[in-house]
Design a protein around this motif. Structure first.
Motif, PDB file in Angstrom:
ATOM      1  N   VAL A  43      28.745  59.993  69.209  1.00  0.00           N
ATOM      2  CA  VAL A  43      27.808  59.407  70.166  1.00  0.00           C
ATOM      3  C   VAL A  43      26.520  60.233  70.207  1.00  0.00           C
ATOM      4  CG1 VAL A  43      27.452  58.814  72.605  1.00  0.00           C
ATOM      5  CG2 VAL A  43      29.657  58.353  71.515  1.00  0.00           C
ATOM      6  N   ALA A  47      22.790  58.761  69.456  1.00  0.00           N
ATOM      7  CA  ALA A  47      21.763  58.887  70.489  1.00  0.00           C
ATOM      8  C   ALA A  47      20.577  59.700  69.979  1.00  0.00           C
ATOM      9  CB  ALA A  47      22.341  59.535  71.742  1.00  0.00           C
ATOM     10  N   VAL A 124      23.820  52.986  71.041  1.00  0.00           N
ATOM     11  CA  VAL A 124      25.168  53.486  71.330  1.00  0.00           C
ATOM     12  C   VAL A 124      26.107  52.329  71.670  1.00  0.00           C
ATOM     13  CG1 VAL A 124      26.547  54.879  72.934  1.00  0.00           C
ATOM     14  CG2 VAL A 124      24.422  55.811  71.996  1.00  0.00           C
TER      15      VAL A 124
END
Length: 157
Positions: A43, A47, A124
């Motif tokens: 993640v 990001a 995401v």
């Protein structure tokens, strides 16, 4: 009592019933069998890439982390850290993100952080299926036009 004998090519109702009575193993949709876990680092990379794509974002991370990162990037075999300035907390269905960015002088910080938030959430959620509950952004510096680059690109030592 009568026994039914099935002959090849028999299309009677009894023959069809005998063929369809086979039970399948592991019932249910194959996509629902098992569990998927997504690491915090995954993640964070998504990001970080999404935040860097926004115009007005000069760099990610605080001055200190960028300095250490610049040294690490110069080590042979080292690569740029896409996760610099990004911290994720990932649960089973949700995630929360903290970003630290450096903006370019002259851009609207409010507009830039709004665009970063939108881009990060979209990337995401699209790639992981997780719900992004919050994206906290700390603007740690402003890159002035006459400042020397801390991380010169392409320069060998």
């Amino acid at each position: 009592m009568s026994d039914t004998v099935q002959k090849p090519g028999d299309t009677s109702a009894a023959a069809q019933s005998a063929k369809t009575s086979v039970t399948k193993r592991g019932g249910g949709d194959p996509a629902s069998r098992g569990r998927t876990t997504i690491a915090d680092g995954v993640v964070e990379k998504i990001a970080g890439m999404a935040a860097r794509d926004v115009d007005g974002v000069h760099a990610m991370g605080s001055g200190l982390s960028r300095t250490f990162g610049a040294v690490r990037d110069r080590v042979p075999g080292g690569s740029k850290s896409v996760t610099r300035g990004v911290k994720a907390e990932v649960g089973e269905v949700q995630t929360a993100l903290d970003l630290e960015i450096v903006v370019e002088y002259g851009v609207s910080i409010a507009d830039t952080t709004r665009a970063v938030r939108e881009n990060v959430i979209a990337a995401v959620e699209r790639m992981t299926g997780l719900e992004v509950v919050e994206v906290n952004i700390a603007v740690s510096d402003v890159k002035l036009p006459d400042e020397e680059e801390e991380e010169p690109e392409g320069r060998l030592q």
